[in-house]
Write a protein that holds these residues in place. Structure first.
Motif, PDB file in Angstrom:
ATOM      1  N   LYS A 163       0.839  -1.188   0.000  1.00  0.00           N
ATOM      2  CA  LYS A 163       0.000   0.000   0.000  1.00  0.00           C
ATOM      3  C   LYS A 163       0.879   1.245   0.000  1.00  0.00           C
ATOM      4  N   ILE A 164       0.410   2.289  -0.676  1.00  0.00           N
ATOM      5  CA  ILE A 164       1.116   3.559  -0.756  1.00  0.00           C
ATOM      6  C   ILE A 164       0.193   4.673  -0.277  1.00  0.00           C
ATOM      7  N   ASN A 165       0.659   5.435   0.714  1.00  0.00           N
ATOM      8  CA  ASN A 165      -0.081   6.596   1.203  1.00  0.00           C
ATOM      9  C   ASN A 165       0.383   7.848   0.455  1.00  0.00           C
ATOM     10  N   LEU A 166      -0.566   8.590  -0.080  1.00  0.00           N
ATOM     11  CA  LEU A 166      -0.279   9.854  -0.752  1.00  0.00           C
ATOM     12  C   LEU A 166      -0.821  10.992   0.108  1.00  0.00           C
ATOM     13  N   LEU A 167      -0.097  12.098   0.143  1.00  0.00           N
ATOM     14  CA  LEU A 167      -0.492  13.210   1.009  1.00  0.00           C
ATOM     15  C   LEU A 167      -0.127  14.539   0.359  1.00  0.00           C
ATOM     16  N   THR A 168      -1.067  15.489   0.436  1.00  0.00           N
ATOM     17  CA  THR A 168      -0.792  16.817  -0.086  1.00  0.00           C
ATOM     18  C   THR A 168       0.193  17.562   0.811  1.00  0.00           C
ATOM     19  N   ARG A 169       0.924  18.478   0.235  1.00  0.00           N
ATOM     20  CA  ARG A 169       1.784  19.392   0.999  1.00  0.00           C
ATOM     21  C   ARG A 169       1.126  20.760   1.140  1.00  0.00           C
ATOM     22  N   ASP A 177      -7.215  15.489   1.532  1.00  0.00           N
ATOM     23  CA  ASP A 177      -5.809  15.762   1.846  1.00  0.00           C
ATOM     24  C   ASP A 177      -4.893  14.620   1.413  1.00  0.00           C
ATOM     25  N   GLY A 178      -5.453  13.428   1.239  1.00  0.00           N
ATOM     26  CA  GLY A 178      -4.621  12.276   0.920  1.00  0.00           C
ATOM     27  C   GLY A 178      -5.397  11.221   0.168  1.00  0.00           C
ATOM     28  N   HIS A 179      -4.712  10.148  -0.115  1.00  0.00           N
ATOM     29  CA  HIS A 179      -5.290   9.074  -0.923  1.00  0.00           C
ATOM     30  C   HIS A 179      -4.429   7.827  -0.687  1.00  0.00           C
ATOM     31  N   ILE A 180      -4.988   6.639  -0.928  1.00  0.00           N
ATOM     32  CA  ILE A 180      -4.235   5.394  -0.793  1.00  0.00           C
ATOM     33  C   ILE A 180      -4.342   4.607  -2.091  1.00  0.00           C
ATOM     34  N   ILE A 181      -3.204   4.211  -2.635  1.00  0.00           N
ATOM     35  CA  ILE A 181      -3.135   3.388  -3.835  1.00  0.00           C
ATOM     36  C   ILE A 181      -2.303   2.156  -3.496  1.00  0.00           C
ATOM     37  N   PHE A 182      -1.910   1.369  -4.490  1.00  0.00           N
ATOM     38  CA  PHE A 182      -1.016   0.251  -4.213  1.00  0.00           C
ATOM     39  C   PHE A 182       0.000   0.112  -5.333  1.00  0.00           C
ATOM     40  N   GLU A 255     -10.870  20.063 -13.317  1.00  0.00           N
ATOM     41  CA  GLU A 255     -11.043  19.766 -11.893  1.00  0.00           C
ATOM     42  C   GLU A 255     -10.388  18.439 -11.531  1.00  0.00           C
ATOM     43  N   VAL A 256     -10.454  17.462 -12.427  1.00  0.00           N
ATOM     44  CA  VAL A 256      -9.778  16.190 -12.186  1.00  0.00           C
ATOM     45  C   VAL A 256      -8.272  16.406 -12.090  1.00  0.00           C
ATOM     46  N   ASP A 257      -7.718  17.179 -13.011  1.00  0.00           N
ATOM     47  CA  ASP A 257      -6.284  17.481 -12.968  1.00  0.00           C
ATOM     48  C   ASP A 257      -5.911  18.170 -11.659  1.00  0.00           C
ATOM     49  N   ALA A 258      -6.745  19.098 -11.215  1.00  0.00           N
ATOM     50  CA  ALA A 258      -6.459  19.826  -9.970  1.00  0.00           C
ATOM     51  C   ALA A 258      -6.425  18.872  -8.781  1.00  0.00           C
ATOM     52  N   TRP A 259      -7.331  17.878  -8.767  1.00  0.00           N
ATOM     53  CA  TRP A 259      -7.343  16.912  -7.672  1.00  0.00           C
ATOM     54  C   TRP A 259      -6.057  16.089  -7.678  1.00  0.00           C
ATOM     55  N   PHE A 260      -5.670  15.556  -8.818  1.00  0.00           N
ATOM     56  CA  PHE A 260      -4.444  14.767  -8.888  1.00  0.00           C
ATOM     57  C   PHE A 260      -3.231  15.601  -8.483  1.00  0.00           C
ATOM     58  N   ALA A 261      -3.187  16.848  -8.941  1.00  0.00           N
ATOM     59  CA  ALA A 261      -2.040  17.714  -8.623  1.00  0.00           C
ATOM     60  C   ALA A 261      -1.968  17.983  -7.123  1.00  0.00           C
ATOM     61  N   ARG A 262      -3.111  18.095  -6.458  1.00  0.00           N
ATOM     62  CA  ARG A 262      -3.124  18.353  -5.014  1.00  0.00           C
ATOM     63  C   ARG A 262      -2.689  17.132  -4.219  1.00  0.00           C
ATOM     64  N   ILE A 263      -3.096  15.937  -4.650  1.00  0.00           N
ATOM     65  CA  ILE A 263      -2.889  14.723  -3.859  1.00  0.00           C
ATOM     66  C   ILE A 263      -1.515  14.101  -4.083  1.00  0.00           C
ATOM     67  N   PHE A 264      -1.042  14.078  -5.313  1.00  0.00           N
ATOM     68  CA  PHE A 264       0.209  13.388  -5.622  1.00  0.00           C
ATOM     69  C   PHE A 264       1.403  14.318  -5.370  1.00  0.00           C
ATOM     70  N   GLN A 265       1.655  14.592  -4.071  1.00  0.00           N
ATOM     71  CA  GLN A 265       2.743  15.487  -3.703  1.00  0.00           C
ATOM     72  C   GLN A 265       3.781  14.824  -2.792  1.00  0.00           C
ATOM     73  N   SER A 266       3.377  13.880  -1.988  1.00  0.00           N
ATOM     74  CA  SER A 266       4.320  13.125  -1.155  1.00  0.00           C
ATOM     75  C   SER A 266       3.787  11.717  -0.985  1.00  0.00           C
ATOM     76  N   TRP A 267       4.688  10.786  -0.670  1.00  0.00           N
ATOM     77  CA  TRP A 267       4.269   9.384  -0.575  1.00  0.00           C
ATOM     78  C   TRP A 267       5.027   8.665   0.527  1.00  0.00           C
ATOM     79  N   SER A 268       4.418   7.612   1.015  1.00  0.00           N
ATOM     80  CA  SER A 268       5.091   6.717   1.974  1.00  0.00           C
ATOM     81  C   SER A 268       4.477   5.343   1.840  1.00  0.00           C
ATOM     82  N   VAL A 269       5.216   4.333   2.237  1.00  0.00           N
ATOM     83  CA  VAL A 269       4.705   2.956   2.219  1.00  0.00           C
ATOM     84  C   VAL A 269       3.848   2.765   3.455  1.00  0.00           C
TER      85      VAL A 269
END
Length: 270
Positions: A163-169, A177-182, A255-269
């Motif tokens: 699992k990968i945690n994504l978080l806005t800066r 503020d965040g999202h979870i992918i894999f 608006e979709v682009d804005a969401w991705f740009a906000r969320i995909f800013q930092s990551w952690s396992v």
């Protein structure tokens, strides 16, 4: 071969094609004909020429081994990876089963993406029970649960997943503020998959990891669709309704682009 069409993001998606059933003998009465479809990014399998070589469709799990299966008295070739849906043409629940094959990772994950929409109804601690809830309906899970389900399921087929945690800066708002992918370790590298949005990410044709997406800038990457589903269902009463949120905040490509740009800013396992 599969037919592609554009979805709301303007990205290529694949439309499932029906599999032909074995022709039944002529009868004086009209009989319901079963419908079986393969949902994946590959061409669909073809119907069996005989029911004699088919085994009974398994009823105890959402995954099944490749093979020829008997459904509603007719045989179908289910030897390709992806999601198979079985409908008897009547009011019985549509049965859904996922098949993994050697080299079929992309088709399997495409099938899982077809079979998921955002919601909470199927969320529970037991991954086996959560997986099997998908035998007769789409999984309705939030991002952390569908990512967790894939991380639980894929090692059963020999794949390492995490699992990968994504978080806005940016300034937090308590909602997006965040999202979870894999990610899956495949072809000697980590590859990221986002089943909530039904996409994975490439740059110059290379499937990227979360780190590579963020390093490149998510809007510089191509979002490759895994399905042709709009992905967003309404959650049960009292829960956050992503369907309403998407209508309000992700209704245009910008608006979709804005969401991705906000969320995909930092990551952690995670």
């Amino acid at each position: 071969m599969a037919v592609s069409r554009r979805n709301f993001c303007g990205l290529v998606a694949f439309t499932p094609i029906a599999l032909s059933a074995v022709t039944a003998p002529a009868s004086a009465t009209t009989e319901r004909r079963p419908v079986v479809k393969l949902f994946s990014s590959n061409a669909p399998a073809e119907a069996l020429s005989s029911t004699m070589a088919a085994r009974v469709l398994p009823s105890d799990a959402v995954t099944m081994a490749p093979g020829n299966y008997l459904f509603a008295g007719q045989g179908f070739d289910c030897n390709r990876a992806g999601l198979y849906r079985f409908w008897d043409g009547g009011s019985s629940p549509i049965q859904s089963r996922l098949v993994m094959t050697k080299g079929g990772l992309y088709e399997f994950i495409s099938g899982a993406s077809w079979h998921h929409e955002h919601g909470t109804e199927d969320e529970q601690a037991d991954f086996q029970a959560m997986a099997n809830a998908g035998r007769t309906h789409k999984w309705r899970l939030r991002c952390g649960y569908i990512a967790g389900l894939m991380v639980w399921m894929l090692p059963q087929f020999g794949y390492q997943a995490r699992k990968i945690n994504l978080l806005t800066r940016e300034e937090r708002n308590g909602v997006d503020d965040g999202h979870i992918i894999f990610e899956v370790f495949h072809e000697n590298k980590w590859k990221a998959w986002d089943l909530t949005n039904g996409v994975y990410f490439t740059l110059n044709g290379k499937h990227l990891s979360a780190a590579e997406i963020i390093d490149a800038g998510v809007l510089n990457c191509t979002r490759v669709r895994l399905d042709a589903d709009d992905r967003y269902g309404a959650s049960v009463a009292g829960k956050f309704c992503l369907g309403s949120y998407v209508d309000m905040m992700m209704n245009t490509p910008e608006e979709v682009d804005a969401w991705f740009a906000r969320i995909f800013q930092s990551w952690s396992v995670g």
